[in-house]
Design an enzyme around this catalytic site. Structure first.
Site, PDB file in Angstrom:
ATOM      1  N   GLU A 139       0.935  -1.033  -0.242  1.00 10.96           N
ATOM      2  CA  GLU A 139      -0.085  -0.038   0.031  1.00 10.96           C
ATOM      3  C   GLU A 139       0.991   1.280   0.087  1.00 10.96           C
ATOM      4  OE1 GLU A 139      -2.684  -0.381   3.508  1.00 10.96           O
ATOM      5  OE2 GLU A 139      -2.822  -2.516   2.853  1.00 10.96           O
ATOM      6  N   LEU A 156      -3.447  -5.274   6.990  1.00 11.74           N
ATOM      7  CA  LEU A 156      -2.457  -4.259   7.436  1.00 11.74           C
ATOM      8  C   LEU A 156      -3.299  -2.835   7.101  1.00 11.74           C
ATOM      9  CD1 LEU A 156       0.485  -3.275   7.372  1.00 11.74           C
ATOM     10  CD2 LEU A 156       0.476  -2.952   5.095  1.00 11.74           C
ATOM     11  N   HIS A 198       4.539  -5.668  11.999  1.00  8.80           N
ATOM     12  CA  HIS A 198       3.946  -4.276  11.673  1.00  8.80           C
ATOM     13  C   HIS A 198       3.069  -3.825  12.878  1.00  8.80           C
ATOM     14  CE1 HIS A 198       2.101  -0.914   9.617  1.00  8.80           C
ATOM     15  NE2 HIS A 198       2.835  -1.180   8.624  1.00  8.80           N
ATOM     16  N   PHE A 230       8.212   7.890   5.878  1.00  9.99           N
ATOM     17  CA  PHE A 230       7.891   6.728   6.136  1.00  9.99           C
ATOM     18  C   PHE A 230       8.680   6.397   7.478  1.00  9.99           C
ATOM     19  CE2 PHE A 230       6.008   2.561   4.493  1.00  9.99           C
ATOM     20  CZ  PHE A 230       4.906   3.259   3.803  1.00  9.99           C
ATOM     21  N   ARG A 240       9.592  -0.039  12.973  1.00  8.95           N
ATOM     22  CA  ARG A 240       8.694  -0.891  13.332  1.00  8.95           C
ATOM     23  C   ARG A 240       8.662  -1.763  14.394  1.00  8.95           C
ATOM     24  NH1 ARG A 240       6.988  -2.468   7.098  1.00  8.95           N
ATOM     25  NH2 ARG A 240       6.018  -0.210   6.580  1.00  8.95           N
ATOM     26  N   ARG A 249      14.059  -4.126   8.759  1.00  6.82           N
ATOM     27  CA  ARG A 249      13.603  -3.421   7.406  1.00  6.82           C
ATOM     28  C   ARG A 249      12.929  -2.112   7.777  1.00  6.82           C
ATOM     29  NH1 ARG A 249       9.100  -3.573   3.375  1.00  6.82           N
ATOM     30  NH2 ARG A 249       7.691  -4.001   5.124  1.00  6.82           N
ATOM     31  N   GLU A 290       1.571   2.131   7.021  1.00  8.40           N
ATOM     32  CA  GLU A 290       2.378   3.196   7.795  1.00  8.40           C
ATOM     33  C   GLU A 290       1.955   4.687   7.183  1.00  8.40           C
ATOM     34  OE1 GLU A 290       5.933   1.566   9.201  1.00  8.40           O
ATOM     35  OE2 GLU A 290       6.995   3.426   8.072  1.00  8.40           O
ATOM     36  N   GLN A 329       9.725  -9.165  10.864  1.00  2.00           N
ATOM     37  CA  GLN A 329       9.136  -7.821  11.308  1.00  2.00           C
ATOM     38  C   GLN A 329       7.904  -7.882  11.716  1.00  2.00           C
ATOM     39  OE1 GLN A 329       8.721  -4.671   8.258  1.00  2.00           O
ATOM     40  NE2 GLN A 329      10.412  -3.866   9.763  1.00  2.00           N
ATOM     41  N   HIS A 333       4.830  -9.486   9.450  1.00  2.00           N
ATOM     42  CA  HIS A 333       4.602  -8.848   8.438  1.00  2.00           C
ATOM     43  C   HIS A 333       5.740  -9.189   7.283  1.00  2.00           C
ATOM     44  CE1 HIS A 333       3.486  -5.412   5.725  1.00  2.00           C
ATOM     45  NE2 HIS A 333       4.739  -4.876   5.885  1.00  2.00           N
TER      46      HIS A 333
HETATM   47  C1  LIG Z   1       0.239  -6.081   3.012  1.00  2.00           C
HETATM   48  C2  LIG Z   1       1.485  -5.656   2.802  1.00  2.00           C
HETATM   49  C3  LIG Z   1       1.812  -4.432   2.252  1.00  2.00           C
HETATM   50  C4  LIG Z   1       2.968  -3.993   1.932  1.00  2.00           C
HETATM   51  N1  LIG Z   1       3.186  -2.646   1.839  1.00  2.00           N
HETATM   52  C5  LIG Z   1       4.475  -2.488   1.470  1.00  2.00           C
HETATM   53  C6  LIG Z   1       4.996  -1.347   1.163  1.00  2.00           C
HETATM   54  O1  LIG Z   1       4.120  -0.117   0.967  1.00  2.00           O
HETATM   55  N2  LIG Z   1       5.941  -0.917   0.529  1.00  2.00           N
HETATM   56  C7  LIG Z   1       7.216  -1.836   0.572  1.00  2.00           C
HETATM   57  O2  LIG Z   1       8.312  -1.560   0.292  1.00  2.00           O
HETATM   58  N3  LIG Z   1       6.992  -3.092   0.901  1.00  2.00           N
HETATM   59  C8  LIG Z   1       5.581  -3.340   1.315  1.00  2.00           C
HETATM   60  N4  LIG Z   1       5.454  -4.780   1.769  1.00  2.00           N
HETATM   61  C9  LIG Z   1       6.042  -5.882   1.315  1.00  2.00           C
HETATM   62  C10 LIG Z   1       6.399  -6.080  -0.061  1.00  2.00           C
HETATM   63  O3  LIG Z   1       5.391  -5.828  -0.528  1.00  2.00           O
HETATM   64  C11 LIG Z   1       6.739  -7.491  -0.302  1.00  2.00           C
HETATM   65  O4  LIG Z   1       8.256  -7.783   0.416  1.00  2.00           O
HETATM   66  C12 LIG Z   1       7.135  -7.822  -1.683  1.00  2.00           C
HETATM   67  O5  LIG Z   1       6.074  -7.357  -2.602  1.00  2.00           O
HETATM   68  C13 LIG Z   1       7.529  -9.062  -1.977  1.00  2.00           C
HETATM   69  O6  LIG Z   1       7.837  -9.568  -3.533  1.00  2.00           O
HETATM   70  P1  LIG Z   1       8.164 -10.845  -4.078  1.00  2.00           P
HETATM   71  O7  LIG Z   1       8.200 -10.681  -5.511  1.00  2.00           O
HETATM   72  O8  LIG Z   1       9.359 -10.817  -3.453  1.00  2.00           O
HETATM   73  O9  LIG Z   1       7.151 -11.721  -3.547  1.00  2.00           O
HETATM   74  P2  LIG Z   1       5.467 -11.990  -3.763  1.00  2.00           P
HETATM   75  O10 LIG Z   1       4.790 -10.689  -4.442  1.00  2.00           O
HETATM   76  O11 LIG Z   1       5.048 -12.452  -2.732  1.00  2.00           O
HETATM   77  O12 LIG Z   1       5.524 -12.970  -5.022  1.00  2.00           O
HETATM   78  C14 LIG Z   1       5.637 -14.425  -4.718  1.00  2.00           C
HETATM   79  C15 LIG Z   1       5.435 -15.222  -5.932  1.00  2.00           C
HETATM   80  O13 LIG Z   1       6.062 -16.515  -5.924  1.00  2.00           O
HETATM   81  C16 LIG Z   1       5.183 -17.463  -6.194  1.00  2.00           C
HETATM   82  N5  LIG Z   1       5.120 -18.724  -5.424  1.00  2.00           N
HETATM   83  C17 LIG Z   1       5.409 -18.912  -4.122  1.00  2.00           C
HETATM   84  N6  LIG Z   1       5.485 -20.217  -3.672  1.00  2.00           N
HETATM   85  C18 LIG Z   1       5.524 -20.694  -4.835  1.00  2.00           C
HETATM   86  C19 LIG Z   1       5.597 -22.428  -5.157  1.00  2.00           C
HETATM   87  N7  LIG Z   1       5.810 -23.259  -4.439  1.00  2.00           N
HETATM   88  N8  LIG Z   1       5.437 -22.581  -6.696  1.00  2.00           N
HETATM   89  C20 LIG Z   1       5.121 -21.722  -7.701  1.00  2.00           C
HETATM   90  N9  LIG Z   1       5.173 -20.468  -7.204  1.00  2.00           N
HETATM   91  C21 LIG Z   1       5.220 -19.960  -6.127  1.00  2.00           C
HETATM   92  C22 LIG Z   1       3.719 -16.849  -6.075  1.00  2.00           C
HETATM   93  O14 LIG Z   1       2.833 -17.409  -6.867  1.00  2.00           O
HETATM   94  C23 LIG Z   1       4.115 -15.264  -6.386  1.00  2.00           C
HETATM   95  O15 LIG Z   1       3.985 -15.195  -7.614  1.00  2.00           O
HETATM   96  C24 LIG Z   1       4.302  -5.168   1.965  1.00  2.00           C
HETATM   97  C25 LIG Z   1       3.679  -6.438   2.395  1.00  2.00           C
HETATM   98  C26 LIG Z   1       2.018  -6.816   2.490  1.00  2.00           C
HETATM   99  C27 LIG Z   1       1.888  -8.075   2.809  1.00  2.00           C
END
Ligand SMILES: Cc1cc2nc3c(=O)[nH]c(=O)nc-3n(C[C@H](O)[C@H](O)[C@H](O)COP(=O)(O)OP(=O)(O)OC[C@H]3O[C@@H](n4cnc5c(N)ncnc54)[C@H](O)[C@@H]3O)c2cc1C
Length: 584
Positions: free
Chosen positions: A54, A247, A237, A121, A290, A393, A250, A235, A358
């Site tokens: 968000e 969530l 939140h 932030f 946090r 973080r 922040e 972490q 979080h």
């Molecule tokens: C509610 C929320 C709000 C947030 N807000 C912020 C923010 O404002 N700013 C910020 O910097 N961070 C924020 N974060 C943290 C940040 O969004 C995440 O750390 C980040 O988006 C993770 O991205 P990723 O690409 O690593 O993983 P994800 O976006 O979680 O993607 C994981 C991928 O892996 C795939 N996958 C997982 N397991 C398997 C499997 N066994 N087989 C095949 N595919 C699999 C899933 O299908 C998915 O496509 C927030 C997190 C949350 C939960």
């Protein structure tokens, strides 16, 4: 249920279709147009957890800010456990990546004069968080997804669940994945693999994390022999909705929201987080880091100053003084969430909140280019530990992290892939072995009694009681023993659903197995680290101990399945360890 096996092959395989995975695929395809790339994702890419981010994405852009200040805030926020070479690369490349995303179509909020708008932030002492209202992750993921569609070299395996990495001659050479729609197994060979599977908040009971965040990639790497780094740092939140854990970003506090205890008192003024000051001086106590805010909540509960709610103690978030116009323009999603899930309108009412698990600071051990110690295996995004997040973080650093290190991993894994020979000859045998194992493990029902939900709930309770915001040697030892018992019970789970199509019970079993691995590494790393640093607070060792523990924990899997913990040095470039000070 009948298992079948199909085979396909790519130069580079990316497991995870969220922000990090898509950014890695685009980077690899741009730099090496002839590279044949596959992306496996257990959900349709736009449903990945990145979509729910968000608040925003940090990158120094204003004339009163600098890369060094962003680096220092990140390093001190991480209680000096960050690798400073990684942080220096990160802060330099973050604004470049955010601008690139703008050119690909990401609608960043702007000031009336056209400049990129930034918001304050937590733990960031200058305003540097770019945002697209309070749906930043949604817009970023959309931008990445539509850019990805332009690259014909990328093949997607949507709704395929990776169950195992294929390793031959000490090199990772693909994975086995289960196609959810058909129940068919797919052996996908590749010359390099990037894990971008995200975090593992579901190990805990109250979490902001989507139900798909079960640490699968961490477990895949751990089982293949790669170490997991800094797993004790989880972490919380400070502002999740009770019960659902949803969530409340922040950004509500950066726009001026208050945290109140049961007496209507802004209790954070008692916790060394400074006195609130007007923008642009950002040392207001509600915008402390946090870890400190979540720890202050526990102290308020201990003092009897929290509010008792139906799902345990809460404090109140007060946005009423911001007024309807600001809430509707800057925080529309927050209002929507409060109305839908709590039947509360933040324009006129107080919102109950509590700390919720979080984000995972730890993850698969990688270098600055995403390479793990296991040849052919790379990782980026939340599944990885580079480490720029150290012991805590700063909010809004993860979205730029997945861009910067997703792109780096894409390019480096792509180059590695081009230098490799064709996949090994014994991979098919491994695929057949995996098929037999799944058949033995999950398909027959007779004599099995354990329920997935029972083991999962017990695991979540063990983690909350034993390895939550505050831990001790005694609570962690108990948690370690109980988790081992759950690992031993796991092979006796019985699946009621033996159907072929969309067998979500089978998927839940795989996910539980991943979470048990991840939980064990968290508890063992926490038990070994006899100090308090960032998000890891030991009641029996309340001080930070740089002499012994200015080091990364590394958990590797022993032959009996339990974790072995060792340490590796932290890279310090220009900022020697010092005290973390906020709000002077
Ligand atoms: C509610 C929320 C709000 C947030 N807000 C912020 C923010 O404002 N700013 C910020 O910097 N961070 C924020 N974060 C943290 C940040 O969004 C995440 O750390 C980040 O988006 C993770 O991205 P990723 O690409 O690593 O993983 P994800 O976006 O979680 O993607 C994981 C991928 O892996 C795939 N996958 C997982 N397991 C398997 C499997 N066994 N087989 C095949 N595919 C699999 C899933 O299908 C998915 O496509 C927030 C997190 C949350 C939960």
């Amino acid at each position: 249920m009948e298992l079948m096996l199909d085979i396909s092959s790519h130069d580079l395989l990316i497991i995870g279709g969220g922000g990090a995975g898509l950014r890695a695929a685009i980077a690899a395809s741009e730099v090496f147009p002839n590279l044949n790339i596959g992306i496996v994702s257990k959900v349709y890419p736009m449903r990945s957890h990145t979509v729910s981010a968000e608040g925003g994405a940090a990158g120094a852009i204003r004339s009163d800010d600098s890369l060094d200040e962003h680096a220092y805030d990140t390093i001190s926020g991480g209680d000096w456990l960050c690798d400073q070479d990684a942080v220096e690369a990160f802060v330099k490349e973050a604004p470049e990546e955010l601008l690139r995303l703008e050119h690909w179509g990401c609608p960043w909020n702007r000031e009336p004069d056209g400049h990129i708008a930034v918001r304050p932030f937590g733990g960031m002492k200058k305003m540097r968080t770019w945002f697209a209202a309070d749906k930043t992750g949604f817009h970023m993921l959309h931008t990445l997804f539509q850019t990805c569609l332009k690259h014909s070299a990328i093949t997607r395996y949507d709704e395929y669940f990776a169950t195992k990495l294929l390793v031959e001659e000490g090199r990772v050479q693909g994975c086995i994945a289960l196609e959810l729609m058909s129940g068919k197994l797919q052996a996908i060979t590749a010359k390099a693999v990037i894990l971008t599977t995200g975090g593992c908040g579901r190990v805990f009971r109250f979490t902001t994390n989507a139900s798909i965040k079960t640490g699968d990639g961490m477990s895949l790497a751990y089982r293949a022999g790669a170490p997991l780094k800094d797993m004790e740092f989880i972490q919380y939140h400070p502002t999740g909705l009770p019960f659902t854990g949803i969530l409340i970003t922040e950004a509500v506090r950066s726009e001026g929201g208050y945290l109140l205890n049961k007496d209507g008192y802004r209790y954070l003024q008692d916790y060394n987080l400074g006195t609130p000051q007007p923008k642009p001086v950002l040392r207001s106590m509600e915008l402390g880091p946090r870890d400190r805010l979540s720890q202050a909540f526990v102290k308020e509960v201990e003092k009897g100053r929290a509010v008792e709610g139906p799902y345990g103690p809460v404090v109140h978030l007060d946005l009423r003084h911001l007024g309807e116009r600001i809430i509707n323009t800057k925080l529309p999603f927050v209002r929507e969430l409060c109305l839908k899930y709590e039947n509360i309108d933040p324009v006129t009412e107080l919102v109950p909140v509590r700390p919720v698990a979080h984000y995972m600071m730890g993850g698969v051990d990688t270098d600055i280019n995403g390479a793990t110690p296991l040849a052919g295996l790379y990782a980026a995004g939340e599944v990885a530990c580079v480490s720029i997040n150290g012991a805590n973080r700063l909010g809004s650093n993860s979205l730029p992290e997945l861009l910067v290190f997703g792109a780096r991993a894409g390019v480096h894994a792509g180059r590695f892939a081009l230098e490799q020979k064709s996949p090994g000859r014994h991979l098919l045998t491994q695929a057949l072995d995996e098929e037999a194992l799944i058949r033995r493990q999950f398909l027959p029902k007779t004599g099995r009694r354990e329920r997935i939900s029972a083991i999962r709930e017990q695991m979540q309770k063990i983690m909350e009681d034993g390895a939550g915001i505050y831990r001790s040697g005694a609570s962690l030892t108990e948690a370690a023993g109980k988790l081992r018992e759950l690992q031993e019970r796991f092979p006796n789970i019985a699946l009621d659903d033996q159907s072929q199509a969309f067998n979500t019970e089978l998927i839940s079993a795989f996910e539980l197995s991943s979470m048990l691995d991840v939980a064990e590494t968290m508890v063992h790393c926490a038990l070994n680290r006899c100090e308090s640093r960032g998000a890891h607070q030991r009641t029996d060792f309340p001080a930070r101990n740089d002499e012994k523990f200015l080091a990364h924990s590394l958990a590797t899997r022993k032959a009996d399945g339990t974790p072995q913990v060792s340490y590796s040095p932290v890279t310090i470039t220009r900022w020697p360890p010092a005290e973390r000070v906020y709000g002077k």
